[in-house]
Design an enzyme around this catalytic site. Structure first.
Site, PDB file in Angstrom:
ATOM      1  CB  CYS A  92      -4.254  -1.603   4.638  1.00 45.60           C
ATOM      2  SG  CYS A  92      -3.318  -1.369   6.181  1.00 45.60           S
ATOM      3  CE  LYS A 114      -7.569   1.216   3.708  1.00 45.26           C
ATOM      4  NZ  LYS A 114      -6.424   1.753   4.459  1.00 45.26           N
ATOM      5  CD  GLU A 161      -2.471   1.063   2.846  1.00 46.67           C
ATOM      6  OE1 GLU A 161      -3.578   1.614   2.959  1.00 46.67           O
ATOM      7  OE2 GLU A 161      -1.911   0.451   3.791  1.00 46.67           O
TER       8      GLU A 161
END
Length: 280
Positions: free
Chosen positions: A157, A118, A42
């Site tokens: 994540c 995300k 990331e």
């Protein structure tokens, strides 16, 4: 047929140009071992411990993604990598617009296959990612890339803590779940990382690969977990590249022995879609 994957657990700096040199070297190392796919963490275009926002953002035709596409075309190595894109939401104080935490997938010909923005921002453990970033749409198409006999699907994540995110990617055909992360260090955080990756692998009968960022304030500890929950690769906190071969036949055998995907009785529906269907 096996697919060879290089996991690049690298330390990412605030200096975008330096990071591009780092990524170019990772491509070179992956090409040396005939990897089919390079996995980067990331925020691999630029990262700062105090937070990432619009100041780190680059367009999809900017220097970072352009480098990914060029190096993929030159080496024949596909890549999944984290970056930051410009968003359109204003900051809470009326300041500049926010950034978007994103993943990009590029194939071995250098073509941009897709982008994932995300969905779950890291507003937890004393951090508020949403102050600097805007979330992606919950109903966007999952990010997947087909290599050989395997489909790789990616989330980012904090998404890992939400099993619906992984299941939605699996429903899109993913055999391998890739989770690029800058997993913030702290009490029990490394244990959470390993446990959650193991759970996602078992419950979805997939190979789960967590690609951690190395460096101060993050855990590193990239992990590969098989569909049976066995850890096949686990790194420490230091920067390093490791390469593994994934066998589609072995995955098929695991799914035949544990047909939990076929036996399930629920589907995953994005929350906004569910609410609108109730109103209708």
């Amino acid at each position: 047929m096996t697919v060879r994957v290089t996991v690049a657990q690298v330390t990412v700096a605030d200096d975008h140009e330096a990071n591009r040199y780092l990524v170019a070297d990772a491509f070179a190392q992956a090409a040396k071992v005939d990897a089919d796919l390079l996995l980067l963490p990331e925020y691999s275009s630029g990262y700062h411990r105090s937070g990432v926002g619009i100041e780190h953002a680059e367009e999809l035709d900017g220097p970072y993604v352009t480098l990914l596409r060029r190096r993929a075309a030159e080496t024949g190595v596909a890549v999944i990598a984290g970056t930051t894109l410009p968003g359109d939401d204003p900051a809470p104080d009326g300041g500049p617009r926010k950034g978007v935490n994103a993943l990009v997938a590029v194939d071995g010909a250098g073509e941009l296959v897709g982008v994932y923005r995300k969905v779950h921002l890291y507003d937890a453990f004393g951090t508020r990612e949403s102050d600097r970033l805007q979330p992606g749409p919950v109903d966007a198409e999952p990010l997947t890339i087909r290599l050989g006999d395997l489909t790789f699907g990616a989330i980012t994540c904090y998404d890992l803590r939400f099993p619906e995110s992984a299941r939605r990617v699996v429903d899109a055909g993913a055999d391998v779940l890739v989770v690029p992360a800058a997993w913030v260090a702290g009490p029990l955080k490394a244990e959470h990382w390993r446990t959650l990756l193991t759970a996602r692998a078992i419950e979805n009968t997939v190979v789960a690969i967590g690609v951690g960022m190395a460096g101060k304030g993050v855990t590193g500890r990239s992990v590969l977990v098989g569909p049976d929950g066995v850890v096949g690769l686990e790194l420490d906190e230091t920067p390093q590249l490791r390469t593994v071969d994934l066998d589609a036949d072995e995955l098929a055998k695991a799914r035949a022995a544990n047909p939990s995907l076929a036996n399930r009785r629920y589907t995953v529906v994005p929350r906004e879609d569910r609410e609108s269907s109730r109103e209708g």
